[in-house]
Design an enzyme around this catalytic site. Structure first.
Site, PDB file in Angstrom:
ATOM      1  N   CYS A  13       0.794  -1.237   0.000  1.00  0.00           N
ATOM      2  CA  CYS A  13       0.000   0.000   0.000  1.00  0.00           C
ATOM      3  C   CYS A  13       0.823   1.282   0.000  1.00  0.00           C
ATOM      4  O   CYS A  13       0.730   2.051  -0.956  1.00  0.00           O
ATOM      5  CB  CYS A  13      -0.950  -0.001   1.194  1.00  0.00           C
ATOM      6  SG  CYS A  13      -2.215  -1.266   1.039  1.00  0.00           S
TER       7      CYS A  13
HETATM    8  P1  NAD Z   1      -4.510  -8.808  -3.718  1.00  0.00           P
HETATM    9  O1  NAD Z   1      -3.586  -8.714  -4.869  1.00  0.00           O
HETATM   10  O2  NAD Z   1      -4.112  -9.572  -2.490  1.00  0.00           O
HETATM   11  O3  NAD Z   1      -5.917  -9.400  -4.189  1.00  0.00           O
HETATM   12  C1  NAD Z   1      -6.530  -9.058  -5.375  1.00  0.00           C
HETATM   13  C2  NAD Z   1      -7.380 -10.252  -5.824  1.00  0.00           C
HETATM   14  O4  NAD Z   1      -8.159  -9.856  -6.946  1.00  0.00           O
HETATM   15  C3  NAD Z   1      -6.579 -11.468  -6.259  1.00  0.00           C
HETATM   16  O5  NAD Z   1      -7.047 -12.610  -5.589  1.00  0.00           O
HETATM   17  C4  NAD Z   1      -6.829 -11.555  -7.766  1.00  0.00           C
HETATM   18  O6  NAD Z   1      -6.798 -12.878  -8.264  1.00  0.00           O
HETATM   19  C5  NAD Z   1      -8.217 -10.957  -7.852  1.00  0.00           C
HETATM   20  N1  NAD Z   1      -8.614 -10.440  -9.169  1.00  0.00           N
HETATM   21  C6  NAD Z   1      -7.888  -9.740 -10.066  1.00  0.00           C
HETATM   22  N2  NAD Z   1      -8.631  -9.414 -11.133  1.00  0.00           N
HETATM   23  C7  NAD Z   1      -9.863  -9.931 -10.910  1.00  0.00           C
HETATM   24  C8  NAD Z   1     -11.069  -9.907 -11.639  1.00  0.00           C
HETATM   25  N3  NAD Z   1     -11.179  -9.299 -12.827  1.00  0.00           N
HETATM   26  N4  NAD Z   1     -12.145 -10.543 -11.112  1.00  0.00           N
HETATM   27  C9  NAD Z   1     -12.062 -11.173  -9.921  1.00  0.00           C
HETATM   28  N5  NAD Z   1     -10.948 -11.203  -9.173  1.00  0.00           N
HETATM   29  C10 NAD Z   1      -9.851 -10.584  -9.667  1.00  0.00           C
HETATM   30  O7  NAD Z   1      -4.862  -7.295  -3.315  1.00  0.00           O
HETATM   31  P2  NAD Z   1      -5.149  -6.675  -1.843  1.00  0.00           P
HETATM   32  O8  NAD Z   1      -3.887  -6.518  -1.088  1.00  0.00           O
HETATM   33  O9  NAD Z   1      -6.292  -7.394  -1.244  1.00  0.00           O
HETATM   34  O10 NAD Z   1      -5.614  -5.207  -2.264  1.00  0.00           O
HETATM   35  C11 NAD Z   1      -6.829  -4.981  -2.943  1.00  0.00           C
HETATM   36  C12 NAD Z   1      -7.094  -3.488  -2.984  1.00  0.00           C
HETATM   37  O11 NAD Z   1      -7.274  -2.996  -1.643  1.00  0.00           O
HETATM   38  C13 NAD Z   1      -5.943  -2.666  -3.580  1.00  0.00           C
HETATM   39  O12 NAD Z   1      -6.477  -1.581  -4.269  1.00  0.00           O
HETATM   40  C14 NAD Z   1      -5.189  -2.186  -2.343  1.00  0.00           C
HETATM   41  O13 NAD Z   1      -4.486  -0.990  -2.581  1.00  0.00           O
HETATM   42  C15 NAD Z   1      -6.331  -1.957  -1.367  1.00  0.00           C
HETATM   43  N6  NAD Z   1      -5.956  -2.078   0.042  1.00  0.00           N
HETATM   44  C16 NAD Z   1      -5.096  -3.059   0.452  1.00  0.00           C
HETATM   45  C17 NAD Z   1      -4.785  -3.174   1.799  1.00  0.00           C
HETATM   46  C18 NAD Z   1      -3.826  -4.224   2.274  1.00  0.00           C
HETATM   47  O14 NAD Z   1      -3.390  -4.141   3.430  1.00  0.00           O
HETATM   48  N7  NAD Z   1      -3.470  -5.217   1.479  1.00  0.00           N
HETATM   49  C19 NAD Z   1      -5.361  -2.291   2.740  1.00  0.00           C
HETATM   50  C20 NAD Z   1      -6.263  -1.328   2.292  1.00  0.00           C
HETATM   51  C21 NAD Z   1      -6.552  -1.229   0.941  1.00  0.00           C
END
Ligand code: NAD
Length: 422
Positions: free
Chosen positions: A264
């Site tokens: 992030c």
């Molecule tokens: P991640 O990469 O762990 O997970 C994303 C998921 O989306 C994956 O499982 C992937 O296979 C899936 N995906 C991709 N394209 C897809 C589609 N078209 N249809 C269905 N599934 C699909 O990401 P994350 O860490 O969970 O982060 C997600 C969002 O949340 C990002 O924008 C991030 O900036 C934000 N965020 C993350 C955190 C954190 O601590 N990780 C905290 C707050 C906000």
């Protein structure tokens, strides 16, 4: 309520299981068949404290699929939780969000009932209005705010504490433009007793970026003061204890050291910089935040060389590979930067982490891995402490050279001990 979660990564799985625990029915949609299989075995696809127990407890309340038709037709609200990584120039890569929005819209085209699409992925201010809504409208041939609702519900959870953060948020932010959507999301979030902020779409998007940019700034500020303290022989932790007691300032996020990583802070600060520049504004402070962050691993290597000289063929041990403790996430971890540099200088790298060795191996097969922290410490010329896992407080460091980037108190017993900012 019936909820679908598009993207079952760190945010998606914790959000979905959290809502299931609160009495809702949840359908996870993902494009990764491996993840779908794991979730349907009622196992967590990530390492996160408390998640496994909640997944078992609520096993009847959720399932995972790759079928958008099933998920959207059988839910009232969809949370988009897919990744928003960086493009090579630092700007936000919206391909996953666009893909998800298109797939959701194609089912909305066939759905008669009102459906809310809530964007939980972190997207730069203006994205929902300028990119996501046009995509939803184009592929559903329906109108936003009339035929379907759109909202921005940014996520603030911390990896390692994500389950606890889900149930005890400091605030809930709901960005929306129509009353119907606002009411539906207000009802869904009614069990949360924290302040709820109702704002427009781009304000909600900006609250997330401003929060992360501020926290990253606080860390780089602590590191800058810490770097000066190091030159003066001052313990920056004592300094920040004194600083943090000022109620206007607050003591958290003052742990000077190796800097921030993770999925992030680096990418969100870069994306905000890129967005500001596109708008003709030069965000000098944010650029410096990243510069200071980039300096910290290099300073660690300098301290190492101060004690070992040339690193060629020296055995260097890394304690910790994740970007923070209590997670298996190695994205933008400081360990990656350190390993790259050490290998460039022909050092022999030995590494240990309680949970992330298998993930790290996929990036670096030319690193040797230890089966315990003690085994690592006993078999190297010098130790770099990269992540503050609690178990590193139980290691015997006597007789060793330790460069500590995270303030492990026990490591002070080492023959040579250097704190990065103290
Ligand atoms: P991640 O990469 O762990 O997970 C994303 C998921 O989306 C994956 O499982 C992937 O296979 C899936 N995906 C991709 N394209 C897809 C589609 N078209 N249809 C269905 N599934 C699909 O990401 P994350 O860490 O969970 O982060 C997600 C969002 O949340 C990002 O924008 C991030 O900036 C934000 N965020 C993350 C955190 C954190 O601590 N990780 C905290 C707050 C906000």
């Amino acid at each position: 309520m019936n909820i679908s979660i598009v993207g079952s990564g760190y945010v998606g799985i914790v959000t979905g299981i959290g809502f299931a625990e609160m009495g809702n029915n949840v359908i996870f949609v993902d494009v990764d068949p491996g993840k779908i299989e794991i979730i349907n075995k009622k196992e967590p696809p990530i390492f996160e404290k408390g998640l496994k127990e909640l997944m078992k407890k609520n096993k009847e309340a959720y399932y995972a699929t790759d079928n958008y038709i099933d998920a959207i037709l059988n839910s009232d609200i969809t949370f988009i939780c897919v990744g928003t990584p960086s493009n090579p120039d630092g700007s936000i890569d919206l391909s996953q969000v666009m893909g998800a929005a298109k797939s959701v819209a194609e089912v909305l085209a066939k759905k008669d009932d009102f459906h809310v699409v809530a964007v939980k992925s972190t997207v730069v201010p203006g994205t929902t209005e300028e990119v996501i809504i046009p995509t939803l409208e184009k592929h559903s041939k329906k109108g936003a705010f009339v035929d379907f609702g759109v909202a921005v519900t940014p996520e603030f959870l911390r990896e390692g504490e994500a389950v606890d953060d889900f149930f005890n948020p400091d605030r809930v932010v709901i960005g929306s433009e129509d009353e119907r959507t606002r009411k539906i999301l207000d009802e869904l979030h009614s069990p949360f007793k924290c302040p709820k902020l109702f704002v427009d779409l781009k304000t909600a998007e900006m609250i997330k970026y401003a929060s992360n940019a501020f926290l990253a700034t606080k860390i780089s500020f602590a590191n800058e003061i810490g770097n000066i303290c190091k030159k003066l022989g001052i313990d920056s932790y004592k300094v920040f204890e004194g600083v943090g007691l000022d109620h206007r300032i607050n003591p958290s996020f003052f742990r000077a050291g190796l800097g921030f990583g993770g999925s992030c802070f680096p990418k969100d600060v870069k994306a905000l910089i890129a967005k500001a520049e596109r708008l003709g504004y030069n965000p000098k402070l944010l650029k410096t935040v990243l510069e200071i962050n980039d300096m910290q691993p290099a300073m660690m290597i300098d301290l190492l060389k101060k004690h070992l000289g040339n690193l060629s063929d020296k055995r260097i041990g890394l304690l910790g590979l994740t970007f923070k403790p209590d997670t298996d996430d190695i994205r933008e971890s400081r360990a990656i930067i350190l390993v790259k540099q050490l290998l460039k200088e022909n050092a022999k790298v030995f590494a240990y982490d309680p949970v992330a060795i298998e993930k790290f191996k996929r990036l670096y097969s030319d690193v040797e891995y230890a089966s315990s922290a003690q085994e690592l410490v006993d078999n190297v010329d010098a130790v770099l402490i990269v992540t503050e896992w609690r178990e590193f407080e139980n290691v015997d460091y006597r007789g060793k050279i330790v460069i500590d980037g995270r303030r492990i108190l026990k490591a002070r017993e080492a023959k040579v001990y250097e704190g990065l900012c103290w």
